[in-house]
Write a protein that holds these residues in place. Structure first.
Motif, PDB file in Angstrom:
ATOM      1  N   LYS A  18      13.523 -31.940 -41.234  1.00 14.54           N
ATOM      2  CA  LYS A  18      12.617 -33.060 -40.966  1.00 14.54           C
ATOM      3  C   LYS A  18      11.283 -32.860 -41.679  1.00 14.54           C
ATOM      4  N   ARG A  19      10.717 -31.679 -41.605  1.00 16.63           N
ATOM      5  CA  ARG A  19       9.429 -31.408 -42.258  1.00 16.63           C
ATOM      6  C   ARG A  19       9.529 -31.581 -43.769  1.00 16.63           C
ATOM      7  N   VAL A  29      11.629 -33.465 -45.465  1.00 15.23           N
ATOM      8  CA  VAL A  29      11.785 -34.892 -45.778  1.00 15.23           C
ATOM      9  C   VAL A  29      10.453 -35.613 -45.591  1.00 15.23           C
ATOM     10  N   GLU A  30       9.760 -35.333 -44.496  1.00 12.95           N
ATOM     11  CA  GLU A  30       8.491 -36.014 -44.234  1.00 12.95           C
ATOM     12  C   GLU A  30       7.403 -35.605 -45.230  1.00 12.95           C
ATOM     13  N   ARG A  31       7.446 -34.372 -45.733  1.00 15.06           N
ATOM     14  CA  ARG A  31       6.505 -33.970 -46.782  1.00 15.06           C
ATOM     15  C   ARG A  31       6.697 -34.811 -48.036  1.00 15.06           C
ATOM     16  N   GLY A  49       7.076 -39.070 -46.162  1.00 12.30           N
ATOM     17  CA  GLY A  49       6.295 -39.519 -45.021  1.00 12.30           C
ATOM     18  C   GLY A  49       7.187 -39.703 -43.800  1.00 12.30           C
ATOM     19  N   ARG A  50       6.591 -40.112 -42.702  1.00 13.66           N
ATOM     20  CA  ARG A  50       7.349 -40.317 -41.465  1.00 13.66           C
ATOM     21  C   ARG A  50       8.248 -41.538 -41.621  1.00 13.66           C
ATOM     22  N   LEU A  51       9.501 -41.386 -41.247  1.00 11.14           N
ATOM     23  CA  LEU A  51      10.481 -42.462 -41.403  1.00 11.14           C
ATOM     24  C   LEU A  51      10.925 -42.981 -40.032  1.00 11.14           C
ATOM     25  N   TYR A  69      17.958 -36.554 -37.820  1.00 10.62           N
ATOM     26  CA  TYR A  69      18.151 -35.379 -38.675  1.00 10.62           C
ATOM     27  C   TYR A  69      19.254 -34.531 -38.068  1.00 10.62           C
TER      28      TYR A  69
END
Length: 150
Positions: A54-55, A57-59, A62-64, A69
């Motif tokens: 998750k981290r 992907v969000e890096r 961004g937040r989806l 996950y």
């Protein structure tokens, strides 16, 4: 609700980022839920957590919204992905062209040279989209055109 599943590597490779970008676009376009899947191979002895995935992907993106996950363990990436896609009853599967090539080699060992997209279409009631590293994608509709059989 429509479900899009996208298998990715961790850490995210350039190709995984392109595949994930297309999966995010498709999920947004279809107002779908998105499952981001990573497969840890038993034989590699590495354990990636959902939080790490998750981290990463969000890096990158961004937040989806409406994202799940998932990290699964298995001996064969291809089989583990198929199991997840079937269990989740995914409507769309977005795979990288590299992954399709690996699946193609594996399937050729088992069967007489099938086309992986056609093989997946026959095994899954889902649209299969393959994505190249440059972001170009190819869509293959399910065998029944997405309609339930009577």
């Amino acid at each position: 609700m429509t479900l899009v599943v996208v298998p990715v590597r961790y850490p995210l490779s350039k190709h995984s980022k392109a595949t994930l970008s297309e999966a995010i676009r498709i999920a947004e376009e279809r107002d779908a839920e998105l499952t981001i899947l990573h497969v840890d191979l038993y034989q590699e002895g590495r354990e990636v957590t959902r939080t790490q995935l998750k981290r990463a992907v969000e890096r990158e993106f961004g937040r989806l919204p409406t994202v799940r996950y998932v990290v699964r363990r298995g001996f064969l990436v291809e089989e583990t992905i198929l199991d997840e896609v079937a269990a989740e009853e995914a409507d769309v599967v977005v795979i990288g062209a590299k992954q399709a090539s690996r699946w193609r080699r594996t399937i050729r060992k088992l069967f007489s040279d099938p086309d992986i997209e056609t093989f997946l279409k026959g095994k899954l009631d889902a649209t299969v989209i393959t994505v190249r590293a440059n972001g170009e994608s190819t869509e293959l509709a399910p065998a029944n055109g997405g309609r339930d059989d009577p």
